[in-house]
Design an enzyme around this catalytic site. Structure first.
Site, mmCIF file in Angstrom:
data_model
loop_
_atom_site.group_PDB
_atom_site.id
_atom_site.type_symbol
_atom_site.label_atom_id
_atom_site.label_comp_id
_atom_site.label_asym_id
_atom_site.label_seq_id
_atom_site.Cartn_x
_atom_site.Cartn_y
_atom_site.Cartn_z
ATOM 1 C CG ASP A 1 93.545 16.179 25.277
ATOM 2 O OD1 ASP A 1 92.609 16.645 23.644
ATOM 3 O OD2 ASP A 1 93.184 15.115 25.259
ATOM 4 N NE ARG A 2 98.937 22.777 24.568
ATOM 5 C CZ ARG A 2 98.614 22.628 23.511
ATOM 6 N NH1 ARG A 2 98.210 21.323 22.598
ATOM 7 N NH2 ARG A 2 98.285 23.415 21.922
ATOM 8 C CG LEU A 3 96.106 15.750 30.076
ATOM 9 C CD1 LEU A 3 95.834 14.864 30.503
ATOM 10 C CD2 LEU A 3 97.003 16.520 31.386
#
Ligand SMILES: Cc1cc2nc3c(=O)[nH]c(=O)nc-3n(C[C@H](O)[C@H](O)[C@H](O)COP(=O)(O)O)c2cc1C
Length: 215
Positions: free
Chosen positions: A193-195
């Site tokens: 999730d792009r974290l």
């Protein structure tokens, strides 16, 4: 309808980069990541390939792929033609950035710092260890200079092959190594999730200080 680039999306799930497991010395962590990349990257990805960015005297940036040929506490070593475009850029602005991308591991490493020429002896040793054809190529190719035609390069290769017939070519003065002395090394590990995880090491008065950065 052709697939739009905007729809290309991969979720990175393989690994994490935990603060409690990160090394105090970024060179140790770099070595671990490079070893892992060599074991897991599928050819034709070369684990030691990286993008090297330099800036010319007008402040314009230039970037190209090179091979890392070694690293130690002294720095990160790469080789090329001293009068090539990158050679000229490094002569006028001796600072560079290198970026490694290991897609199979969902990892990136960015290394920045001043660049000096490698010791002549080290360049000699590396040149002597190269295959004969690569040695002749270093003599024949005026890297980054215009060629009228490919045949000009082939003719230059014939000339140097004749010149060094029966002997090992010495390292040409115009060819050799560079050493990037790292001031900053950033490790990026893709996460869901792009974290993503980013650990940024900066050298302050001889000591590496580590900061976590937002993705
Ligand atoms: C996979 C790969 C590896 C390369 N390795 C080197 C290298 O180690 N040294 C080098 O001078 N050029 C290497 N090159 C060529 C450079 O990308 C570049 O074309 C060349 O150095 C001239 O760049 P310049 O005109 O900016 O100096 C490599 C290219 C690729 C695609």
């Amino acid at each position: 309808m052709p697939l739009s680039l905007a729809q290309l999306r991969r979720n990175y799930t393989l690994y994490g980069l935990r603060d409690d497991l990160a090394q105090d010395d970024p060179l140790v962590l770099f070595g671990q990541w490079l070893d892992q990349a060599r074991k897991t990257e599928v050819p034709p990805v070369e684990a030691n390939s990286m993008a090297l960015a330099t800036v010319d005297s007008q402040g314009h940036a230039h970037c190209r792929i090179l091979l890392l040929k070694g690293f130690s506490a002294e720095g990160f070593f790469f080789f090329g033609h001293y009068q090539s475009a990158k050679g000229e850029e490094l002569a006028s602005n001796p600072h560079a950035a290198m970026t490694f991308f290991w897609p199979g591991l969902e990892r990136q490493v960015r290394i920045e710092g001043p660049v000096v020429r490698a010791d002549a002896q080290l360049s000699d040793d590396y040149f002597d260890a190269r295959p004969a054809a690569s040695q002749l190529g270093a003599w024949a190719s005026p890297q980054s200079q215009p060629l009228s035609h490919r045949s000009e390069l082939e003719s230059r290769l014939r000339d140097v092959t004749e010149r060094f017939a029966g002997q090992q070519p010495p390292r040409p003065e115009h060819w050799g190594g560079y050493r990037l002395q790292p001031q900053r090394i950033e490790f990026w590990q893709g996460r869901p999730d792009r974290l993503h995880d980013r650990l940024d090491y900066r050298l302050h008065a001889g000591t590496w200080q580590r900061t976590r950065l937002a993705p």
